[in-house]
Structure formats: structure tokens, C-alpha cells
Scaffold this active site. Structure first.
Site, mmCIF file in Angstrom:
data_model
loop_
_atom_site.group_PDB
_atom_site.id
_atom_site.type_symbol
_atom_site.label_atom_id
_atom_site.label_comp_id
_atom_site.label_asym_id
_atom_site.label_seq_id
_atom_site.Cartn_x
_atom_site.Cartn_y
_atom_site.Cartn_z
ATOM 1 N N GLU A 174 27.147 46.322 65.129
ATOM 2 C CA GLU A 174 27.196 46.014 63.707
ATOM 3 C C GLU A 174 25.938 45.289 63.253
ATOM 4 O O GLU A 174 25.995 44.223 62.647
ATOM 5 C CB GLU A 174 28.455 45.216 63.398
ATOM 6 C CG GLU A 174 29.644 46.068 63.749
ATOM 7 C CD GLU A 174 30.956 45.503 63.361
ATOM 8 O OE1 GLU A 174 31.065 44.286 63.276
ATOM 9 O OE2 GLU A 174 31.861 46.296 63.136
ATOM 10 N N GLU A 181 34.715 51.877 66.352
ATOM 11 C CA GLU A 181 35.785 50.893 66.522
ATOM 12 C C GLU A 181 36.807 51.227 65.468
ATOM 13 O O GLU A 181 36.541 51.073 64.273
ATOM 14 C CB GLU A 181 35.284 49.463 66.276
ATOM 15 C CG GLU A 181 34.635 48.831 67.464
ATOM 16 C CD GLU A 181 34.095 47.432 67.144
ATOM 17 O OE1 GLU A 181 34.714 46.691 66.336
ATOM 18 O OE2 GLU A 181 33.042 47.087 67.696
HETATM 19 C C1 IPT Z 1 34.162 44.024 64.726
HETATM 20 C C2 IPT Z 1 33.213 43.751 65.883
HETATM 21 O O1 IPT Z 1 32.318 44.803 66.106
HETATM 22 C C3 IPT Z 1 33.962 43.491 67.153
HETATM 23 O O2 IPT Z 1 33.077 43.013 68.128
HETATM 24 C C4 IPT Z 1 35.065 42.504 66.908
HETATM 25 O O3 IPT Z 1 34.487 41.285 66.585
HETATM 26 C C5 IPT Z 1 35.943 42.985 65.787
HETATM 27 O O4 IPT Z 1 35.191 43.126 64.645
HETATM 28 C C6 IPT Z 1 37.027 42.022 65.402
HETATM 29 O O5 IPT Z 1 37.853 41.780 66.459
HETATM 30 S S1 IPT Z 1 33.376 43.686 63.197
HETATM 31 C C7 IPT Z 1 34.413 44.096 61.855
HETATM 32 C C8 IPT Z 1 35.742 43.563 61.849
HETATM 33 C C9 IPT Z 1 33.725 43.609 60.627
#
Ligand code: IPT
Length: 936
Positions: free
Chosen positions: A186, A276
Site C-alpha cells: 500500500e 487483500e
Molecule cells: C491493509 C494492510 O495492507 C495490511 O497490512 C493490514 O494492515 C490490513 O490493512 C488491516 O489489517 S491496509 C487497508 C485496510 C487500508
């Protein structure tokens, strides 16, 4: 001069660095490619259905296999893994990949289990890890993190120089299973394209030859770059999407708070990759992870991931998290999480399967079954159903149609789906979604259309076995095409059939599991199993060299191996009961034991399996107690402690007073730190002002000449994200009258509970370089100079690593370790004074072999405020319990750190801000199954 140059050339050539020594590039074992529709391995399209797993959150390498087998059993074909730099590197240049850090073993296990790997070594990973994966020592390295500044560059290249070669040798191109390589995380604001490019060039230099991706989130409008083109661009930009956000406390009302899912393409020539996809949530508001599991529950899982398939045509997904695990030691970033990282995931922190797991399994099996068609689709006009949303895609080569039917409203809708010549009754619950399939080659059959969803279809023993499902009591209709009327035998349930113009139509209501045998009609036989979604979830599938098998009745199917005449299953059972196996073979073993079976009318084998044995856990008694904090006593010898005398730091945070007392400056990056400040009293001292920044959930306790003055909550310095945070923690402590004698010595002792490092979400150093420890110290009423010394973690634990221990006296003196002789400690009382007190006890376990028992340490309820317990099991710091820390009362004791057949030692550091009653925990069984990774 000349000779030197020749020697250099020779050395390069010998090292393989020059043309003469360069080995010819080996032919790849497999080739990875992609087009706009999907990834391909050796030209075969692959639908990537990954679950995220963090090995560093499960300090038990033998249980990595358990989780990976459970993911595989749900139809996931890939695992996405962050590699946490801080977890491997306790000090600059020091790297550890042994024991619980043995990522080679992890990647080998993933290969053996049969899962592709999406490797995500950062260097920045976020993931609610301390520093977002950055080691504490990086705070002392000049140059902005996540940029091409030279200091940071040297540091991350060193990390990548260690981790990349391990990943590289496990790539699918070399016979391993790493399919994708994810750079950064990100990285959307304050970006530096040269850095982004160097990460990729460095990886290529280390032999990474699979496609490189990155994950971007969530609101394209704020992105500086999508990394889709230009300098720093990756091959396959991925998208993160968390439609339910993280407000677990309002699980009942939140629906799509952060959008409707993935609908766009970042690039036209690469597959849509949901890098993700939300599969749980962090518990930011301390609602407890069951609430997070509800926020991202079965309804959410049915609706959003299914929608993505059709709205975006995405063919690669990673669900974050598949299993969350535990922030043991000081692994956590303090602001968003506490010890548990359960995440409300499909597999709980105690490794139990949930209703959500069943839903992922239904979708995972579906995706596995239809991947051949679904990996290449284009949008087409959808059949309509009044009151429902429909959207469709079709495969231009084989004509298969995938129709999303969803109900965005909260009330159930009964409607009619006008699909080709048919008007099918359909009923959807509120917030429900289905992906229906038509025009599809279902094994050797031709599926015209169905209002039931496909769980799976396999060719077993020369016939097709298909499992279709729908909601309990919802109408279902399935139409199959035959050249002539086939013979239809309803073995079980109520199904009516009609045959007209080559179409066999079956009508039924989803209830239980109906079984229909269809034979003739110009096709091979079909056993059609029509069930409720619940019945569908009772099936397990696995592949063997002799073809796939289906199993019903076990709590898990880990693997199946075809041996001559016999099918060998590795499976778990949670209770004694029937097992049904659909196999071409004639005999079955489960976990090595022959299972007597009989043949059913469905052609399957039916037998019975035993359940797990009962488990008795010993009561935890015989606690001993020892008061700590000799550091508070004026006469304590701190001469070997580091002198805290620096006047500057790299942190953007300006110290409130001199000298700089930030604990990182003196090499103490983990857990508690002690300070001792000496000055000569004047007698005019009125109070001391002490400011500490600990990250959320931290605190600090203060003594003057051995007298406890009180405590304060640690600060969280205001940053760009949270300007309203109190900045920084401020404690004002009155000096008791008469305590200090003019001209006499005075010693301030301060224990600061640092809670881990902030992330670097905004890539601007402001958060990440936020100090820990004291940031200001003033003795009011005196101008006398104060000499400060500091002590934190005494030594890096060679087994448990640099994040396990802080700098409490008991931690430094080995009171956490199982071998420590505590027999002179008195029996524990019922109260503790303010300050630090240790409790210890030992217990013997003899858990049944051949089964998986999940054990937790359970505190009776929320503790009184101002009380925190740091729990060590055999030296492993497995939990932090306290009202200011979080709502958690159960702490997982994973096999490995827990000797399931042997003697165990518990040590608990109690840090109380005022005299408190002692809370000692009990043990409880969080789950037991016959089988397990060891038992099967
Ligand atoms: C996303 C991150 O890439 C991941 O590492 C983790 O922090 C996750 O969020 C939350 O558990 S970022 C996204 C929610 C903006």
C-alpha cells in the site's frame, strides 16, 4: 594498480559475477505467464484463491502444516505470506532464519501441502506488526524509510539479500510453489519511484523471476501512483479492498461501509488481482474478535467475494486473513491490536474451523471446479429477476455462463429468474448472493442451467458425482441436456423430473441431501447430490494420483493417497460418527487404521470413525510470588547501565528536555525499559514532570528514592493521522514532603511499558520514528542536573528472538525461563503491591496422542484497571492481559512452546499501578479432534 584490477576481474569471474563465470540460465521447471484474464502456469489458466497466513504469528512450525492443510482443505490453492523483517533481525546485520523463523521450512511445507505462495517480503508490510515490519533499529538509520535514501537503501537491501534467495529457490520456476512476489505494501502516498523500482531490480538480481505485484488500497483518488505504468511500475498491480471496514462493535448494522467491492481494472492487459480481500478485521474498538467474525461473517462472505468474481472478473484473490494467529512477544503494532490477532478469520486463533470456513469452502470448491471456464470471461447480458440484481459473464470459448444473482436489501426476496426458455423460481435471503452456472460442461454432463450453486463435480470410479446446493427450504431447479431420456432414480429426498426436447429438468426444495442417479441418455452416469448449503459444507474433497475423492462426516480431510486397492485418508474427527467416502477404491484407512465399510445405494463406502478422547487439564496451583523492581531502591547498582546522554536523535519528535531519553537511541527497542535519574537534592523540589510515549496501551510507573509516586498512561504523540491524540503522555508527580534531604542523593526510577513501534503507513517517518520511552523529564523546584541511565532487554533470546523479552528485572534475570529455580520464592498471596510482582508455577501435561488438543490460558474476566499481566510459558511471552490493553481473556498456548507431554512453567509479570488483588488463570480446552498433524 594493474595487478589489482586483474585480480578484481578474476575475483568477479570466480564469483560468477563476470561473463566467464556466469552459469547458463537453467530452463525453468514451470513457466508463469498471464494475460488480461488470468495467470497461467505452463500455459494453463489458474484461478488463484489464496488465504493470508503469518508464520510469525504462530510460534510453532509443526502447526504451520496444520493451518496450511486446513486452508487447502477449504479449497484455497494458495497462501499469501508477509515476511516480517523485524521478526528476523534483532540488530543491524543480524538475521535469524532458524526455529520459529525457519521460512525455508514454511515454504517447503506449503509446497508439500500443494499451495501456491504469494511472497510478500515488504520491506514494509504494515500488517499491524511493530514498525509495520521495520526493525526498531531502523529508527537509528538515517534517511527516510520507504524512500531511496542511502541509509534506508543499504538496510533494506541487506534484508532482501537474506530473504530473497530463500524465496527465490522456492519459486515455481525452480520446482517450488512461489507464484507471485509482492513488493512494498500500500505504497500510495509520499512515494518514491526509484525506490519502488530498486525493490524490483534487487529482487530480479536475487533470482526472483515470477511476476511482481504490489497491493494498493483502497481509494484510488488519493493514490500518488498506481504502479501500473512509468518508473516503479509492477507487472500486476493488485488492489486491497475492505468493504466492511473495522468497526466490529457495530457488526449488526455495517454493510459495505467502504464500498461495494472490486469493480475496476487498474490495467487492461493484466488480470484483476484482489491482493487483500477483507476476510476479517482488526479489533480497533475492543469489541472482541467474535464481533469481527460477525462483521465479516457468512453473509458478508457470501455477498462480497462472490460479487467480485462477476463485477470485476478478478481471477486472483487473497483473503486477509485465513488464519490470524497471535501477536506473541512484542510483535504487535500497539495502536490497532492487542495480543490476539484472531482477526475474526475463518480459522480461529485456537485453530478451530468456523461457519465462515464452511462458506469459504463452498466457494473454494466451486472455484476449483469451474476454474477452467471462469478464468476467461467477458461481461454479457444477464438474465433478469425482478427485485434482485443480476450480472453475468461468459467464457467466449466454451460458452459457460456465470450469473450473479444478489439481493442488496435486507429482506428476503422471492422472484423469478428468466433464463433462456426457463422461468425459474428463486428465493434469496437478505444480503445474499449466488453465482449460478449455465451452458457448462459439468464433467461428462451438460448443465443447461441451475438455480442451485455448484459445490463441486468430480469424476469418481467412472461416473460423475456432482454436489449442488442452496439455502434451506429455497426452491431449486437444475436442467441437464441428454440426447435421449436418461434413467432417473431418486435414491433419497424429493425430486420431480420432466424430460422435454433433450432437457431433463429436476425440481426440488433444498432440504437435507437429495440423491439422484441419472444413467443413460448418451452420457456416463451421474450421481447428483442436491443439498442445503449446510449439507454441502459437510463434504470434503481431495485429489489423489488415481483421481479425486469426496468424504463426508469428518471434521477435516487433510489429504488422501491412493494405494493399490485402498484409499488412505488423513482426517480429523470431532466426535464419533459415520464417514462416507466416494472413491473408486474398495477399502479405506483413516490415519493409518483400516475402517470397515459397506457399499451404499449411492455407490459410496460407509463406515464409522471414533472421536477424540476426553482431555483433563490440571488445575494451576502452587503459585509462588516474588516482588521485583530492585531498580526502584536508591542503592541499586546501575553502574553497568547505559548512560543516557545523547543530545540529538533522528526522530522528527523534538525531546521536551535534554538529554534525549528515547529508548531506541540506546538500543532498547522492545518492551519495558527502566530509567534511573540521579541528582543532588536541594530540598526545594515540589514535583517531577515526566512524559513518556509508549504507543497506545502503555504506561509508566515512577519511584523517587524508593518511594512509589504513581503512574500515568503513556502517550501517543500526535501525528498526521490522529491530530487529536494527547501529545505526549504527561505525568505530574508530587514530591512527598521530607522525602528529599538538602544536599542528599536523589534517585528517580521510572519503568516505561513500551508497546511496540508505530507503523509507517504514510511513508513520512512521522509515525514510525515516533520515540518510545521518556521524552521529557523535569524536577520542578530544582535546577540540579540529572544524570540518567537506561536499561532494557539484556540479551537477545537465541530461540525466541529479539521481540520476546523486554527489560523487566525478572526478564533480565531469567525468571521467565523454565529452568529458573524458584523454590525459595514464597507461596503467592492474594494481593500485589503497586509495582512489579512475579508469579510462577509449573504443571505437568500428558495430553492424548493421536489427537489435536488446543489449549488456552483463561483469565476469569476483565481485570481491575491498572493491572497488567505479561504471561510467559516456558519462556515464551504469549500474552498480555489487562484492562488498558484489551478485552482479551483467553490466551492460546500452542503446542511447541506448550509441552503437551511434559512439564511446563508459567511465569507472569504483574505490573500494578496500585495495590491489587491477584488474578491467576486456569487452563481450558478450546478444541479437540482425533487426528491432527501429528496424529494422522
Ligand atoms: C491493509 C494492510 O495492507 C495490511 O497490512 C493490514 O494492515 C490490513 O490493512 C488491516 O489489517 S491496509 C487497508 C485496510 C487500508
Amino acid at each position: 594498480m594493474k595487478v589489482g584490477r586483474i585480480l578484481l576481474v578474476l575475483a568477479l569471474a570466480l564469483a560468477g559475477g563476470g561473463p566467464a563465470g556466469a552459469p547458463a540460465a537453467a530452463e525453468p521447471v514451470h513457466r508463469v505467464s498471464y494475460d488480461k484474464h488470468s495467470l497461467m502456469v505452463d500455459g494453463q489458466r489458474v484461478l488463484v484463491q489464496a488465504a493470508e497466513f503469518h508464520y510469525f504469528r504462530l510460534p510453532s512450525p509443526e502447526l504451520w502444516r496444520d493451518i496450511l492443510e486446513k486452508e487447502k482443505a477449504a479449497g484455497f490453492n494458495a497462501v499469501s505470506v508477509y515476511f516480517d523483517w523485524a521478526f528476523h533481525s534483532p540488530a543491524p546485520g543480524v538475521y535469524d532464519f532458524s526455529g520459529v523463523r525457519d521460512v525455508d521450512r514454511l515454504l517447503r511445507t506449503a509446497e508439500q501441502v500443494g499451495l501456491y505462495v504469494i511472497a510478500r517480503p515488504g520491506p514494509y508490510i504494515n500488517a499491524e506488526t511493530s514498525g509495520g515490519g521495520f526493525p526498531g533499529w531502523l529508527k537509528l538509520v538515517p534517511g527516510r524509510a520507504r524512500s531511496s535514501a542511502p541509509g534506508y537503501t543499504a538496510a533494506y537491501r541487506d534484508w532482501l539479500g537474506h530473504i530473497n534467495p530463500i524465496i527465490a529457490r522456492h519459486q515455481i520456476t525452480r520446482g517450488g510453489s512461489v507464484l507471485l512476489y509482492n513488493v512494498e505494501n500500500e505504497y500510495a502516498v509520499n512515494t518514491d519511484a526509484a525506490y519502488m523500482q530498486d525493490l524490483q531490480d534487487t529482487a530480479r538480481g536475487h533470482g526472483i523471476d515470477v511476476p511482481i505485484t504490489t497491493n494498493l488500497c483502497c481509494d484510488a483518488a488519493s493514490w500518488t501512483s498506481t504502479w501500473a505504468s512509468g518508473p516503479g511500475a509492477v507487472q500486476i498491480p493488485g488492489v486491497d479492498d475492505y468493504p466492511q471496514s473495522f468497526d466490529c462493535g457495530n457488526a449488526a448494522t455495517v454493510w459495505g461501509a467502504w464500498g461495494a467491492g472490486i469493480t475496476e481494472r487498474v490495467r487492461d492487459d493484466v488480470p484483476v488481482f484482489a491482493a487483500e480481500y477483507q476476510a476479517g478485521a482488526i479489533d480497533v474498538n475492543n469489541a472482541g474478535y467474535e464481533a469481527c467474525r460477525e462483521l465479516t461473517g457468512v453473509a458478508y462472505t457470501r455477498y462480497f467475494p462472490k460479487s467480485n468474481l462477476i463485477t470485476s472478473g478478478a481471477t486472483a484473490f487473497s483473503h486477509y486473513m485465513g488464519f490470524g494467529g497471535t501477536n506473541w512477544g512484542w510483535l504487535a503494532q500497539p495502536n490497532d491490536v492487542y495480543t490476539s490477532y484472531d482477526y475474526g478469520a475463518a480459522i480461529t486463533e485456537t485453530r478451530q474451523l468456523t461457519a465462515k470456513y464452511d462458506e469459504y469452502k463452498r466457494q473454494g470448491y466451486f472455484l476449483h471446479a469451474v476454474a477452467g471456464s471462469l478464468t476467461r470471461t467477458d461481461p454479457v447480458a444477464a438474465p433478469a429477476a425482478a427485485g434482485l440484481e443480476t450480472l453475468a459473464r461468459a467464457n467466449p470459448d466454451d460458452g459457460a455462463q456465470f450469473v450473479l444473482v444478489r439481493n442488496p436489501g435486507t429482506a428476503a426476496v422471492s422472484s423469478t429468474l428468466d433464463w433462456g426458455p426457463y422461468a425459474f423460481p428463486v428465493t434469496l435471503a437478505g444480503h445474499d448472493a449466488k453465482v449460478l452456472v449455465g451452458g457448462y460442461a459439468l464433467g461428462g454432463q451438460r448443465l443447461v442451467a441451475s438455480t442451485s450453486e455448484i459445490l463441486t463435480h468430480e469424476t469418481i470410479g467412472g461416473r460423475d458425482v456432482a454436489v449442488l446446493h442452496g439455502n434451506q427450504d429455497a426452491p431449486g431447479a437444475t436442467v441437464l441436456r441428454y440426447s435421449s431420456r436418461p434413467r432417473v432414480t431418486v435414491l433419497e429426498g424429493q425430486v420431480t423430473t420432466t424430460f422435454d426436447a433433450g432437457h431433463l429438468r429436476l425440481d426440488y426444495t433444498h432440504t437435507g441431501l437429495a440423491r439422484v442417479l441419472i444413467d443413460g441418455g448418451g452420457r456416463r452416469p451421474l450421481l447428483l447430490l442436491l443439498g442445503t448449503s449446510e449439507a454441502a459444507a459437510s463434504f470434503w474433497r481431495a485429489d489423489t494420483a488415481a483421481g479425486p475423492v469426496l468424504v463426508r462426516g469428518t471434521a477435516l480431510l487433510r489429504s488422501a493417497t491412493a494405494r493399490p486397492g485402498t484409499l488412505a485418508l488423513r482426517a480429523d474427527t470431532a466426535a464419533a460418527g459415520p464417514v462416507e467416502v466416494f472413491t473408486g477404491g474398495r477399502a479405506v484407512t483413516v490415519n493409518g487404521e483400516r475402517v470397515p465399510t459397506r457399499r451404499t445405494p449411492s455407490g459410496s463406502l460407509l463406515g464409522r470413525l471414533p472421536g477424540p478422547r476426553p482431555v483433563a487439564l490440571p488445575a494451576l496451583t502452587g503459585w509462588r510470588q516474588h516482588a521485583e523492581a530492585p531498580e526502584a531502591a536508591p542503592g541499586f547498582d546501575d553502574s553497568r547501565w547505559a548512560l543516557a546522554d545523547k543530545t540529538s536523535s533522528l526522530s522528527p519528535f523534538a525531546p521536551l528536555t535534554q538529554p534525549v531519553l528515547f529508548s531506541d537511541e540506546y538500543g532498547f527497542h522492545t518492551g519495558s525499559v527502566w530509567y534511573r535519574g540521579r541528582f543532588t537534592a536541594t530540598g526545594g523540589e515540589t514535583s517531577v514532570s515526566l512524559n513518556a510515549i509508549t504507543g497506545k496501551r502503555g504506561n509508566y510507573l515512577v519511584w523517587l528514592n524508593g518511594r512509589y509516586l504513581g503512574s500515568a498512561a503513556g502517550g501517543v504523540q500526535a501525528d498526521s493521522d490522529a491530530p487529536a491524540n494527547p501529545s505526549p503522555g504527561a505525568g505530574e508527580f508530587a514530591v512527598p514532603a521530607g522525602l528529599l534531604k538538602p544536599g542528599g542523593p536523589a534517585v528517580l526510577s521510572v519503568l516505561v511499558q513500551n508497546m511496540g513501534h508505530n507503523d509507517d503507513w504514510t511513508a513520512d517517518d512521522n509515525r514510525f520514528r515516533q520515540p518510545r520511552g521518556l521524552v521529557g523529564a523535569r524536577v520542578n523546584g530544582s535546577a540540579a542536573p540529572v544524570t540518567w541511565r537506561i536499561q532494557g532487554t539484556a540479551a537477545i533470546d537465541p530461540v525466541r528472538g529479539g521481540l520476546n523479552n523486554g527489560g523487566l528485572y525478572g526478564e533480565r534475570a531469567g525468571w521467565t525461563s523454565p529452568g529458573y529455580a524458584d523454590r525459595n520464592w514464597p507461596s503467592a498471596g492474594t494481593t500485589v503491591p503497586a509495582g512489579v510482582t512475579w508469579l510462577r508455577t509449573a504443571f505437568q501435561l500428558d495430553l492424548p496422542s493421536g489427537q489435536d488438543t488446543s489449549v488456552v490460558l483463561r483469565f476469569a474476566g476483565p481485570p481491575p484497571a491498572g493491572y497488567r499481566a505479561v504471561v510467559y510459558l516456558n519462556g515464551w511471552q504469549l500474552g498480555q492481559y489487562g484492562a488498558e490493553i484489551g478485552p482479551q481473556t483467553d490466551f492460546v498456548l500452542p503446542a511447541g512452546p506448550l509441552r503437551q507431554n511434559g512439564r511446563n512453567t508459567l511465569a507472569i509479570a504483574v505490573i500494578a499501578t496500585s495495590p491489587s488483588s491477584v488474578t491467576t488463570p486456569t487452563q481450558a480446552v478450546a478444541g479437540r479432534q482425533r487426528g491432527g498433524v501429528q496424529g494422522s
